[in-house]
Enzyme design. Structure first.
Site, PDB file in Angstrom:
ATOM      1  N   ARG A  11       0.839  -1.182   0.000  1.00 29.46           N
ATOM      2  CA  ARG A  11       0.000   0.000   0.000  1.00 29.46           C
ATOM      3  C   ARG A  11       0.883   1.244   0.000  1.00 29.46           C
ATOM      4  NH1 ARG A  11      -2.072  -3.290   4.191  1.00 29.46           N
ATOM      5  NH2 ARG A  11      -4.114  -4.173   3.743  1.00 29.46           N
ATOM      6  N   ASP A  29       0.512   5.602   0.817  1.00 32.99           N
ATOM      7  CA  ASP A  29      -0.369   6.645   1.320  1.00 32.99           C
ATOM      8  C   ASP A  29      -0.933   7.465   0.168  1.00 32.99           C
ATOM      9  OD1 ASP A  29       0.447   5.808   3.809  1.00 32.99           O
ATOM     10  OD2 ASP A  29       1.872   7.434   4.113  1.00 32.99           O
ATOM     11  N   TYR A  32      12.261   2.758  -2.113  1.00 32.01           N
ATOM     12  CA  TYR A  32      11.604   4.053  -2.245  1.00 32.01           C
ATOM     13  C   TYR A  32      12.645   5.143  -2.495  1.00 32.01           C
ATOM     14  CZ  TYR A  32       7.033   2.468  -0.491  1.00 32.01           C
ATOM     15  OH  TYR A  32       5.823   1.839  -0.348  1.00 32.01           O
ATOM     16  N   ARG A  36       7.917   8.293   5.234  1.00 31.29           N
ATOM     17  CA  ARG A  36       7.685   9.735   5.355  1.00 31.29           C
ATOM     18  C   ARG A  36       8.066  10.243   6.740  1.00 31.29           C
ATOM     19  NH1 ARG A  36       1.707  10.333   4.084  1.00 31.29           N
ATOM     20  NH2 ARG A  36       2.165  12.538   4.485  1.00 31.29           N
TER      21      ARG A  36
END
Length: 250
Positions: free
Chosen positions: A31, A33, A91, A179
């Site tokens: 998933r 955000d 990422y 994040r």
């Protein structure tokens, strides 16, 4: 998929079901955000083994909206699970440090940072977070899910245009973890926190309210790694057992 909300998964499921004229269930590698991008997302679905994959890519290119693309479709062994067979996710977080901010053509995926950024201090702080730890201080906890993760890479580089990019890789990430890590490290980079502060938070067993969460748009999922075909089933079973105790499925 989320009822009443437009999601990448929902858009893909609708397009696949329309093209193939049958209901399609999709499992994705992870998933993201709302507002986070993915250039290397992986998903699997159970489709006919006789399907012309090149034809499917062409049909989806015509049907999908401009902000969702399928780059390739490939057959995989029955044991493959896009989520649980994954070895690691990669990422990238982009931060524009120039006074003028992000280039307009990259503004959708780059954070404009209006403060100084000491990349050496940020990399020193990042090194203290590597390895397997409980990242509860950096995660939004979900019932029944562990916050222990193995962080394999966290390093910042700066290009000639003044864009600092954080490369972050781990076996998996919990909700808002990347994040939150970036937000904490940006506080170090601007001098608000000492170099050792992010690593010191690893002793926490609950989310640290003082950790800022970096804006979603600077983050992109850029790749997912999988083991050899012979190891897919074992990897999926191990991940299910360790990561999501008591959870019924992806």
């Amino acid at each position: 998929m989320q009822p009443g909300l437009r999601t990448v998964c929902g858009v893909l499921v609708d397009a696949l079901s329309t093209v193939l004229r049958e209901p399609v269930a999709l499992t994705v590698a992870g998933r993201t955000d709302a507002g986070v991008h993915a250039t290397g997302q992986v998903a699997h679905a159970d489709l006919s083994p006789t399907l012309d994959t090149a034809w499917l890519v062409r049909r989806l290119a015509r049907l999908l909206p401009p902000d969702v693309r399928v780059r390739a479709v490939s057959p995989v062994p029955p044991a493959f699970d896009a989520r649980f067979s994954a070895l690691r996710r990669h990422y990238r977080y982009r931060v524009a440090t120039a006074v003028h901010g992000a280039d307009p053509l990259r503004a959708r995926d780059t954070l404009s940072w209006p403060f100084p950024l000491d990349v050496d201090a940020v990399n020193a702080a990042s090194a203290g977070l590597l390895g397997e730890h409980d990242f509860a201080a950096f995660c939004k906890r979900r019932d029944g899910a562990t916050t222990v993760r193995a962080l394999q890479e966290l390093r910042w580089t700066v290009d000639d245009d003044g864009v600092a990019t954080a490369g972050v890789s781990a076996d998996a990430f919990c909700h808002s973890m990347v994040r939150s890590l970036v937000g904490a490290l940006l506080d170090v980079g601007r001098g608000r926190r000492p170099v050792g502060w992010p690593a010191a938070l690893l002793t926490r067993t609950e989310r640290a309210s003082e950790v800022p969460v970096a804006p979603a748009h600077g983050l992109s999922l850029v790749g997912v790694d999988y083991p050899a075909d012979a190891d897919l089933a074992a990897r999926a079973e191990r991940t299910r057992r360790v990561r999501v105790p008591g959870e019924a499925g992806p």
